[in-house]
Design a protein around this motif. Structure first.
Motif, PDB file in Angstrom:
ATOM      1  N   ALA A 139       6.954  -6.244   0.804  1.00  0.00           N
ATOM      2  CA  ALA A 139       5.495  -6.095   0.802  1.00  0.00           C
ATOM      3  C   ALA A 139       5.075  -5.582  -0.572  1.00  0.00           C
ATOM      4  CB  ALA A 139       5.037  -5.136   1.897  1.00  0.00           C
ATOM      5  N   HIS A 140       3.897  -5.984  -0.985  1.00  0.00           N
ATOM      6  CA  HIS A 140       3.373  -5.601  -2.298  1.00  0.00           C
ATOM      7  C   HIS A 140       2.658  -4.263  -2.221  1.00  0.00           C
ATOM      8  CE1 HIS A 140       4.455  -9.372  -4.183  1.00  0.00           C
ATOM      9  NE2 HIS A 140       4.133  -9.927  -3.026  1.00  0.00           N
ATOM     10  N   ASP A 143       1.273  -7.646  -7.637  1.00  0.00           N
ATOM     11  CA  ASP A 143       1.715  -6.259  -7.674  1.00  0.00           C
ATOM     12  C   ASP A 143       3.212  -6.197  -7.403  1.00  0.00           C
ATOM     13  OD1 ASP A 143      -0.766  -4.973  -8.140  1.00  0.00           O
ATOM     14  OD2 ASP A 143      -1.308  -5.193  -6.035  1.00  0.00           O
ATOM     15  N   ASP A 199       0.233  -0.180   5.672  1.00  0.00           N
ATOM     16  CA  ASP A 199      -0.716  -1.283   5.472  1.00  0.00           C
ATOM     17  C   ASP A 199      -0.524  -1.951   4.106  1.00  0.00           C
ATOM     18  OD1 ASP A 199      -1.671   0.744   3.868  1.00  0.00           O
ATOM     19  OD2 ASP A 199      -3.712   0.706   4.652  1.00  0.00           O
ATOM     20  N   TYR A 200       0.728  -2.054   3.680  1.00  0.00           N
ATOM     21  CA  TYR A 200       0.991  -2.700   2.398  1.00  0.00           C
ATOM     22  C   TYR A 200       0.764  -4.203   2.510  1.00  0.00           C
ATOM     23  CZ  TYR A 200       2.498   1.873   1.074  1.00  0.00           C
ATOM     24  OH  TYR A 200       2.507   3.226   0.820  1.00  0.00           O
ATOM     25  N   VAL A 201       0.516  -4.831   1.376  1.00  0.00           N
ATOM     26  CA  VAL A 201      -0.032  -6.181   1.316  1.00  0.00           C
ATOM     27  C   VAL A 201       1.035  -7.280   1.405  1.00  0.00           C
ATOM     28  CG1 VAL A 201      -1.456  -7.716  -0.111  1.00  0.00           C
ATOM     29  CG2 VAL A 201      -1.897  -5.262  -0.106  1.00  0.00           C
ATOM     30  N   SER A 202       0.679  -8.343   2.103  1.00  0.00           N
ATOM     31  CA  SER A 202       1.468  -9.573   2.184  1.00  0.00           C
ATOM     32  C   SER A 202       2.918  -9.354   2.611  1.00  0.00           C
ATOM     33  CB  SER A 202       1.440 -10.317   0.843  1.00  0.00           C
ATOM     34  OG  SER A 202       0.123 -10.575   0.438  1.00  0.00           O
ATOM     35  N   LYS A 206      -1.011   2.954  -5.127  1.00  0.00           N
ATOM     36  CA  LYS A 206      -0.421   3.284  -3.815  1.00  0.00           C
ATOM     37  C   LYS A 206       1.050   3.691  -3.897  1.00  0.00           C
ATOM     38  CE  LYS A 206      -4.038   2.224  -1.339  1.00  0.00           C
ATOM     39  NZ  LYS A 206      -4.748   3.200  -0.544  1.00  0.00           N
ATOM     40  N   THR A 220       5.359  -2.932  10.488  1.00  0.00           N
ATOM     41  CA  THR A 220       4.075  -2.925   9.777  1.00  0.00           C
ATOM     42  C   THR A 220       3.030  -2.047  10.457  1.00  0.00           C
ATOM     43  OG1 THR A 220       3.398  -4.963  10.877  1.00  0.00           O
ATOM     44  CG2 THR A 220       4.450  -5.159   8.691  1.00  0.00           C
ATOM     45  N   ALA A 251       0.011  -1.853  -4.416  1.00  0.00           N
ATOM     46  CA  ALA A 251      -0.913  -1.702  -5.543  1.00  0.00           C
ATOM     47  C   ALA A 251      -0.498  -0.491  -6.374  1.00  0.00           C
ATOM     48  CB  ALA A 251      -2.335  -1.526  -5.033  1.00  0.00           C
TER      49      ALA A 251
END
Length: 182
Positions: A61-62, A3, A19-22, A67, A15, A64
């Motif tokens: 951060a990735h 993403d 809650d964004y990814v990686s 989002k 953070t 989606a």
């Protein structure tokens, strides 16, 4: 395929506010962080501007596809700018900076909200340690703005509870705040 991502340099480094990814630390060259006055709020925004002589630490951060609307709403006063090449990223990466149409002509008389700064420093401490906090203060411009102490009645919507040590660190850094030379 990964993403697209954002490069956060302020509250998005913390953070606990998303809650964004990686999420992972990164450094962006060719930009500097700056406190900006706007026409829409009586407190300063943390923003960025291009500057060949500067670099800033932050968090990638990735996000989606479904989002991005939420993130854009959170960063409503900001415009997304592509920084993929500047980061040398292998996936599209954007940074948010204050929308030029909202920038105020006032210089540095717009106060910095302490509850916001607390969140930012807490994030830098967790991601980069005390040296990262020192780099945040040194690489951020506009510290001549007054500080609005709203800790007893926080105005920042994503405020966080700081430990006594985190609060003392913010206060100590503010007492000796300095900008990088031009």
């Amino acid at each position: 395929m990964m993403d697209p991502a954002f490069f956060g340099y302020g509250s998005l480094v913390n953070t606990a506010t998303h809650d964004y990814v990686s999420p992972r630390p990164a450094t962006l060259k060719g930009w500097r962080r700056v406190w900006k006055s706007t026409t829409i709020r009586d407190t300063a925004f943390l923003s960025v501007e291009r500057s060949d002589r500067h670099e800033i630490d932050g968090l990638i951060a990735h996000v989606a596809a479904d989002k991005w609307a939420d993130l854009d709403a959170r960063e409503a006063a900001y415009t997304r700018v592509d920084v993929t090449r500047a980061l040398g990223a292998d996936h599209p990466t954007a940074i948010y900076r204050v929308n030029a149409n909202l920038a105020a002509d006032t210089a540095s008389n717009t106060p910095i909200l302490l509850s916001y700064l607390d969140v930012v420093v807490q994030g830098y401490l967790r991601e980069f340690g005390p040296q990262g906090v020192a780099r945040f203060f040194a690489s951020t411009h506009g510290w001549d703005a007054p500080i609005l102490n709203d800790r007893d009645n926080p105005r920042y919507p994503r405020r966080q509870i700081l430990t006594d040590q985190e609060t003392a660190l913010v206060d100590a850094c503010l007492a000796t705040r300095m900008e990088m030379p031009e």
